[in-house]
Design an enzyme around this catalytic site. Structure first.
Site, PDB file in Angstrom:
ATOM      1  N   ASP A  77      98.389 -52.479  72.343  1.00 55.92           N
ATOM      2  CA  ASP A  77      99.790 -52.208  72.849  1.00 55.92           C
ATOM      3  C   ASP A  77     100.395 -50.846  72.821  1.00 55.92           C
ATOM      4  OD1 ASP A  77     100.851 -53.193  69.986  1.00 55.92           O
ATOM      5  OD2 ASP A  77     101.738 -54.353  70.628  1.00 55.92           O
TER       6      ASP A  77
HETATM    7  C1  LAN Z   1     103.531 -54.469  62.834  1.00 53.58           C
HETATM    8  C2  LAN Z   1     104.754 -52.818  63.555  1.00 53.58           C
HETATM    9  C3  LAN Z   1     103.653 -52.907  65.172  1.00 53.58           C
HETATM   10  C4  LAN Z   1     103.263 -53.878  65.401  1.00 53.58           C
HETATM   11  C5  LAN Z   1     103.491 -53.798  67.233  1.00 53.58           C
HETATM   12  C6  LAN Z   1     103.005 -52.873  68.069  1.00 53.58           C
HETATM   13  C7  LAN Z   1     104.934 -54.204  67.394  1.00 53.58           C
HETATM   14  C8  LAN Z   1     102.649 -55.432  67.668  1.00 53.58           C
HETATM   15  O1  LAN Z   1     103.136 -55.870  69.154  1.00 53.58           O
HETATM   16  C9  LAN Z   1     101.103 -55.608  66.394  1.00 53.58           C
HETATM   17  C10 LAN Z   1     101.612 -55.062  65.908  1.00 53.58           C
HETATM   18  C11 LAN Z   1     101.669 -54.211  64.806  1.00 53.58           C
HETATM   19  C12 LAN Z   1     101.124 -52.589  65.063  1.00 53.58           C
HETATM   20  C13 LAN Z   1     101.835 -54.715  63.433  1.00 53.58           C
HETATM   21  C14 LAN Z   1     101.183 -55.212  62.413  1.00 53.58           C
HETATM   22  C15 LAN Z   1     101.831 -55.434  60.857  1.00 53.58           C
HETATM   23  C16 LAN Z   1     101.844 -54.448  60.435  1.00 53.58           C
HETATM   24  C17 LAN Z   1     101.169 -53.376  60.255  1.00 53.58           C
HETATM   25  C18 LAN Z   1     102.954 -54.298  61.534  1.00 53.58           C
HETATM   26  C19 LAN Z   1     104.431 -55.277  61.021  1.00 53.58           C
HETATM   27  C20 LAN Z   1     104.197 -53.692  60.074  1.00 53.58           C
HETATM   28  C21 LAN Z   1     104.015 -54.379  58.817  1.00 53.58           C
HETATM   29  C22 LAN Z   1     102.877 -55.337  59.106  1.00 53.58           C
HETATM   30  C23 LAN Z   1     101.948 -55.010  57.643  1.00 53.58           C
HETATM   31  C24 LAN Z   1     100.405 -55.851  57.696  1.00 53.58           C
HETATM   32  C25 LAN Z   1     102.743 -54.665  57.112  1.00 53.58           C
HETATM   33  C26 LAN Z   1     101.983 -54.861  55.274  1.00 53.58           C
HETATM   34  C27 LAN Z   1     101.696 -56.512  55.063  1.00 53.58           C
HETATM   35  C28 LAN Z   1     100.247 -56.765  54.930  1.00 53.58           C
HETATM   36  C29 LAN Z   1     100.439 -58.678  55.562  1.00 53.58           C
HETATM   37  C30 LAN Z   1      99.473 -56.467  54.826  1.00 53.58           C
END
Ligand code: LAN
Length: 665
Positions: free
Chosen positions: A400
């Protein structure tokens, strides 16, 4: 048509509202052309960083320590606990870690708030009840015994790739967290306890340290921490794995540890030391401190945490949920401004042009043009042509982010009279086509590798849906819109493949709509987010606004609109996976609701006018909106803050409303 007075006045006031919002957004652009804001919310990150600093003997000096403590004080709940994120219920995991962090930073155990925290976690079983990630971190400080953790054998990295539980088949965030964890576990990496750590050992448990029988607590997770309780298989599995840990071949262990360290090096190299996320960034720091104490890699990782992940909010310091959100926020800001430019509402067009050009150049620079090194060996997929969430240096793109980056790039090119390089558009299209999942939807970072059944092995306790890179309605919708946007630049062959991809993507969206007409939002809170995307995706796939499923989506939104014209949801909707009830309207959710109605062809309905009026009433004199709620989420339980959502989504909603409200349906 007879319109109520409020609707009429909303119509006349919308032009200055759009102009004010656009100028406010333009003013907040960074010198490099991007938009970015502190990316906070999860409450296990700052304590994990403090633990890494302690492991590296690099605890900060007094003023910094005080600012870190301030952040922890600000996020403590009334009852003395910390949730896994802002707005989440208290958990032993984060309460113990926040407690330990403050003690390491110099606070005395007898301080009132620490006493409240201790009372809270002792009632819930002390550190023995913490969710697994808390136990691993404590173990590195010798505040927990490695015999009492859920086993994470590094040998799993030596399994044949076909084996379903090979970590290469996990969602990349889970894989990249368990990679360093398996090294720390395999090495039983732990500091020699000094006097302070010994004191802490007595504070974290309701029994004396020496009296604790660690193996019986391996699968224990306090009820407060078990959003996703461990599956029953973990009990026998953890016993068997612990036996392996004790009696398994030493030679194999050494080989496994070497392999894991090699994979850690690949990740360092492929992300320029930034790491995929904050958790593996912290864990790599700890690993390197044990593998090569005080070495160059430790110094580099500490510097990355300090320079890239740290954020200062007023007089408090936190660790961000990603090193930044620049591409994502710039893509949305750029798209909102491009729509605003089309309304003719903006007067200072020179300022606007400069802003749009700089935004375009920033987005342009973030397209990843290369592939990870040691592609297959490092279990990575191709990345050429794609966009990441943060910036190109980090090198982990998502479907995305690519779609929104591509859409923003094309819109910004159009708004600034620049011709996009077709070759690069086509690279992006190929990436998006490669990423479609077998179920027709699009995942986050990688095409789904493991089967859904892997979720049974979710070892985290606190997070849901972390084992597999599932398809998501919002990722799918973004990609469908992005592909449609890019269609004029595609080759004939790509066009045929896009057509087929869209048919399957549309079917996925139709299939994931819930009986009440909504879509569940996996990455935003919650149904307003999912439904806005669901409707937009179906429209991009060619469905007309009067299609019954689009109608049902729009009706869901209208049915849950607050009497004041806005929408309000909380993290509980994500946790409970249902509309628990409305809460006071918020800026971002109202913008999402309005966008959903507009995409659903209802820009002219009364509900849309009332939503637009709500946004205008709540706009501040400088054109911006108040940051009134945290509206991002991940893994169904953890809230994360996107402060810029409260600026670009309302601008986009008002600008689109202005453009569409004159249309007849
Ligand atoms: C994110 C940030 C962006 C987000 C979007 C692009 C908004 C979404 O549409 C797809 C998934 C994604 C890329 C995403 C996945 C999970 C993340 C990376 C996070 C929410 C930011 C932090 C999170 C990450 C998993 C945090 C660390 C925790 C763990 C469970 C490893």
């Amino acid at each position: 048509m007879n319109r109520p007075a409020e609707q009429l006045s909303a119509t006349t006031r919308v032009t200055p509202a759009i102009a004010g919002a656009a100028h406010a957004l333009a003013r907040s652009q960074a010198p490099d052309g991007s938009w970015r804001a502190p990316y906070t919310g999860p409450l296990f990150l700052l304590p994990a960083w403090v633990i890494a600093l302690r492991v590296c003997s690099r605890l900060p000096e007094h003023t910094v320590a005080e600012k870190m403590c301030r952040r922890l004080e600000q996020t403590q709940r009334q009852d003395g606990s910390w949730g896994i994120s802002i707005d989440a219920p208290g958990a032993v995991y984060t309460t113990v870690l926040a407690y330990v962090a403050q003690r390491l930073l110099g606070k005395p155990a007898e301080e009132t708030d620490l006493r409240r925290a201790r009372n809270w976690f002792l009632v819930h079983g002390g550190a023995l009840g913490a969710a697994p990630w808390g136990k691993y971190l404590l173990a590195t400080l010798s505040l927990y015994d490695w015999d009492g953790v859920l086993p994470v054998p590094p040998e799993s990295w030596l399994l044949p790739r076909r084996f379903p539980a090979h970590p290469a088949n996990f969602w990349c965030h889970t894989r990249m967290v368990y990679l360093p964890l398996s090294w720390l576990y395999g090495r039983r990496a732990a500091l020699m306890p000094d006097r302070n750590l010994r004191a802490l050992r007595e504070e974290l448990y309701d029994a004396p340290w020496d009296a604790i029988h660690w193996p019986s607590h391996r699968t224990r997770i306090a009820e407060t921490d078990a959003a996703e309780p461990l599956a029953d298989v973990w009990r026998p599995a953890s016993q068997a794995l612990a036996l392996w840990n004790r009696f398994g071949s030493r030679r194999l262990r050494d080989r496994a540890l070497k392999e894991v360290l090699q994979q850690i090096r690949f990740e360092d190299e492929n992300t320029q030391g930034l790491c995929l996320g904050p958790v593996n960034a912290v864990l790599h720091t700890i690993v390197w401190q044990f593998a090569d104490p005080g070495g160059l890699r430790v110094a580099r990782h500490l510097q990355t945490l300090e320079r890239e992940y740290r954020c200062d909010i007023d007089d408090a310091i936190d660790l961000q949920g990603y090193h930044n959100s620049a591409l994502w926020d710039t893509a949305f800001s750029g798209q909102a401004l491009s729509v605003a430019a089309r309304t003719g509402a903006l007067e200072d067009t020179d300022e606007l042009q400069r802003t749009l050009r700089r935004a375009r150049q920033f987005v342009d620079r973030q397209q990843i043009r290369t592939n990870p090194t040691h592609l297959h060996r490092a279990f990575r997929d191709r990345t050429d042509g794609a966009w990441p969430f943060s910036d190109a240096r980090q090198g982990w793109p998502t479907a995305d982010c690519t779609a929104e980056g591509l859409g923003a790039w094309l819109s910004l090119c159009a708004a600034t009279d620049e011709r996009p390089d077709r070759r690069r558009v086509r690279m992006a299209i190929n990436y998006l086509l490669r990423m479609q999942n077998p179920d027709g939807g699009w995942p986050t970072y990688e095409r789904q590798r493991g089967s859904d059944a892997l979720e049974k092995l979710n070892p985290s306790g606190v997070f849901r849906n972390i084992m597999v890179d599932y398809s998501w309605p919002e990722c799918t919708a973004s990609v469908l819109e992005g592909l449609m946007h890019a269609l004029p630049h595609a080759t004939a062959g790509q066009r045929r493949r896009i057509d087929r991809a869209i048919v399957r993507g549309k079917a996925y969206l139709l299939d994931t709509q819930r009986p009440d007409g909504s879509w569940y939002g996996g990455w935003g809170i919650c149904f307003t987010y999912g439904t806005m995307f669901g409707i937009a995706g179906l429209r991009a796939a060619g469905l007309p606004p009067d299609d019954p499923q689009i109608r049902r989506g729009a009706e869901f939104l209208l049915a849950h609109q607050n009497p004041d014209g806005g929408w309000g949801e909380t993290l509980h909707h994500c946790i409970e996976q249902r509309w628990v009830g409305s809460t006071p309207s918020t800026v971002v959710q109202t913008a999402w609701g309005l966008l959903g109605l507009i995409h659903g062809g209802l820009a002219r309905c009364e509900g849309a006018a009332r939503a637009a009026a709500w946004l205008m009433r709540n706009q501040q004199p400088d054109g911006s909106w108040p940051h009134d709620a945290v509206t991002g989420v991940f893994n169904q339980t953890c809230a994360i803050d996107y402060p810029l959502y409260a600026q670009h989504f309302p601008l986009r909603a008002l600008a689109l409303w202005h453009l569409h409200k004159g249309e007849t349906q």
